[in-house]
Design a protein around this motif. Structure first.
Motif, PDB file in Angstrom:
ATOM      1  N   GLU A 214       1.711   8.020   0.412  1.00 30.96           N
ATOM      2  CA  GLU A 214       2.809   7.664   1.334  1.00 30.96           C
ATOM      3  C   GLU A 214       2.667   6.206   1.792  1.00 30.96           C
ATOM      4  N   ALA A 215       1.437   5.798   2.025  1.00 24.45           N
ATOM      5  CA  ALA A 215       1.207   4.402   2.407  1.00 24.45           C
ATOM      6  C   ALA A 215       1.634   3.463   1.278  1.00 24.45           C
ATOM      7  N   ARG A 216       1.324   3.857   0.039  1.00 24.38           N
ATOM      8  CA  ARG A 216       1.701   3.020  -1.098  1.00 24.38           C
ATOM      9  C   ARG A 216       3.216   2.865  -1.184  1.00 24.38           C
ATOM     10  N   GLN A 217       3.926   3.977  -0.951  1.00 24.70           N
ATOM     11  CA  GLN A 217       5.388   3.928  -1.046  1.00 24.70           C
ATOM     12  C   GLN A 217       5.982   2.943  -0.022  1.00 24.70           C
ATOM     13  N   VAL A 218       5.571   3.082   1.247  1.00 24.99           N
ATOM     14  CA  VAL A 218       6.141   2.180   2.264  1.00 24.99           C
ATOM     15  C   VAL A 218       5.671   0.750   2.019  1.00 24.99           C
ATOM     16  N   GLY A 219       4.426   0.597   1.612  1.00 25.42           N
ATOM     17  CA  GLY A 219       3.908  -0.744   1.343  1.00 25.42           C
ATOM     18  C   GLY A 219       4.696  -1.445   0.254  1.00 25.42           C
ATOM     19  N   LEU A 220       4.956  -0.729  -0.837  1.00 29.38           N
ATOM     20  CA  LEU A 220       5.726  -1.333  -1.939  1.00 29.38           C
ATOM     21  C   LEU A 220       7.144  -1.657  -1.496  1.00 29.38           C
TER      22      LEU A 220
ATOM     23  N   VAL B   4       7.498   0.233 -10.145  1.00 30.95           N
ATOM     24  CA  VAL B   4       7.859  -0.606  -8.989  1.00 30.95           C
ATOM     25  C   VAL B   4       9.292  -1.131  -9.084  1.00 30.95           C
ATOM     26  N   LYS B   5       9.813  -1.257 -10.297  1.00 28.65           N
ATOM     27  CA  LYS B   5      11.157  -1.788 -10.470  1.00 28.65           C
ATOM     28  C   LYS B   5      12.235  -0.800  -9.980  1.00 28.65           C
ATOM     29  N   SER B   6      11.803   0.469  -9.705  1.00 30.31           N
ATOM     30  CA  SER B   6      12.758   1.440  -9.152  1.00 30.31           C
ATOM     31  C   SER B   6      12.997   1.213  -7.666  1.00 30.31           C
TER      32      SER B   6
END
Lengths: 238, 238, 238
Positions: A214-220, B4-6
């Protein structure tokens, strides 16, 4: 006058083990000088030392060494965080391990190089900043020394730069599942003045992994919201 | 494997406020996790937090937040100086503010982003080094926390890199008019090992402004004397 | 609004002495402001100050200033190590010297600039990292202040980045000949979090020189083994 071009890029020194992504070099010293060993302040137990050192990245390499030390008869002696990353806002790493047998040490460094390549898949570097994640199902001595991970428990790591992104990631991780904080670092606290907020978490394996994801998702989303897509020096594996 | 491009560059997260020059991002957390808040060591008074974070520059952004906090019902909780600037010799910044109302906090961060763009007009970055200046007619809580500015008094700031240029600027400022030193920082003292000498001054508005302008003149002459003209990530306003 | 292009690259300020390689600038202040001098914590003995400051490199410049101070009626007042190098893993430098006579100070700074150009011949910077070496047949006050060199004795210096290379160089130097360690520095100890292991050695001139040359050989083999040849911002002289 020395002619550097007379030296081959295929290094044949006995100290040389290999290199990998992120300007990482692995080296061994089979019998370190006694006077120097005393200065190093890593104890006098081992004279066979393994050295591991990168310009960019820390958690991925420390997780790699964590696994490498578990798989060999070696011990982590010191972990340091240079403020580096070749112009980015983070750390490099400098790790010393020791063993009674130089072939054990060499094998640990070889494993560390291999696993660093894999772990580099969770490093995301854009024009504006970077993110780093790692996950270990069972933390060992290196993750304990570097990030106060609980040995034998699952451990997750997240770093975001510019630092503000790291704090939103940390907040997201804490809300995602029931995990414990093992370390919390900011530009002034715990880091070598890097432009990052870092969180280490331990706990149940699925809870830790969910928190990291979840942290990765918001970070990205936030990093990409700064206007450019990150490069990844490997293949994402989480 | 994550693609990441999504993810869109138009960030729609509720935490996202905006971005501006100098790799600056503004974020809000409407209700920070309690365990994390305790680790942050910024008190437990506010759960609505505003985050402000840049790769490059500190004084301009802190002056922007200083004005933003004055104009809203918010409070500065922490200011940190990562050693960053994307390969240059200076700092970035990482600022946390708090408020009882998340819309106040969001508004403060919006104001901070806007004013940062203006203040970036007094940042001069050449091939060799950089200069940064700010001036506030009436310093507030952020400038007090960061540079010991006297609240309500005029405040001026100057930083020069390589560090030697900063000292000549500081000397020039002190000789230019009757002002008081609020902070003096060097690579080893007060900075995060940046390659700068920094001077903060307070006093009478016209004296402070005159001192900053004379420092800017000598600083630009010396920096340009190193062989290249600086880029300015905004429009000079002093 | 200021127009920076109206300022000449041929600096005519009385403070300006000159520039040289590695973004080095030399400056003098003939009569430093008293209030500022007090803040600087370098004593109140001298009001004529010489300033020396680079983005990249430290040992070469400190060795240059060491010789410059020996050759003039001046004194080293402070030496600082910014974490800089324009994106590489090392230090810059910021040095203040003082004298009773501004022409002595100016002459010392001129000498320092000249010798820096020569000493830059032992700085090796590749895509992956860097190495720096210096050798002085008779160390003076600057090398003593910066690296605890023994005044009047031969002194050798080696720094390697990534840090692991520096440790192998240090081990090689200690095994090469009978020398004494004057300083040992790592990312966490003694440096400003640079990605280097640094060793300073003193002793008999031929022993020190032999140790530096053996360290240089192994350092170059390992650095080049990382895959690219170093650039040298001067002509190797050891």
């Amino acid at each position: 006058m020395i002619d550097v071009k007379s030296i081959s890029t295929h290094c044949t020194r006995t100290e040389f083990v290999g290199t990998t992504v992120l300007d990482t070099i692995g080296l061994v010293i089979s019998g370190i000088d006694d006077t120097l060993l005393k200065e190093m302040n890593v104890g006098m137990k081992y004279h066979a030392l393994g050295l591991f050192s990168s310009r960019t990245g820390a958690a991925g390499q420390i997780t790699a060494i964590d696994d490498a030390v578990k798989a060999t008869n070696t011990e982590v002696l010191s972990i340091e965080f240079p403020r580096d990353t070749k112009g980015w806002g983070g750390h490099g790493n400098y790790i010393v391990i020791g063993g009674n047998d130089v072939s054990d040490v060499r094998h640990a460094i070889e494993l560390g190089l291999e696993l660093t390549k894999k772990n580099a898949g969770e490093l995301y570097i854009s024009e504006s900043g970077h993110l780093e994640f790692t996950y270990s199902a069972s933390a060992g001595a290196a993750l304990q020394k570097a990030f106060h991970a609980v040995p034998g428990e699952a451990f997750g790591f997240m770093a975001g730069s510019p630092a503000a992104i790291g704090l939103v990631m940390a907040d997201t991780a804490m809300k995602a599942s029931a995990v414990n904080i093992t370390c919390y670092m900011t530009p002034s606290i715990g880091t070598s003045h890097s432009n990052e907020v870092i969180l280490g978490i331990s706990g149940d394996a699925s809870a830790v992994k969910a928190a990291v994801l979840e942290a990765r998702q918001v970070g990205l989303e936030l990093l990409i919201g700064m206007g450019s897509y990150p490069e990844i020096p490997g293949t994402p594996y989480l």
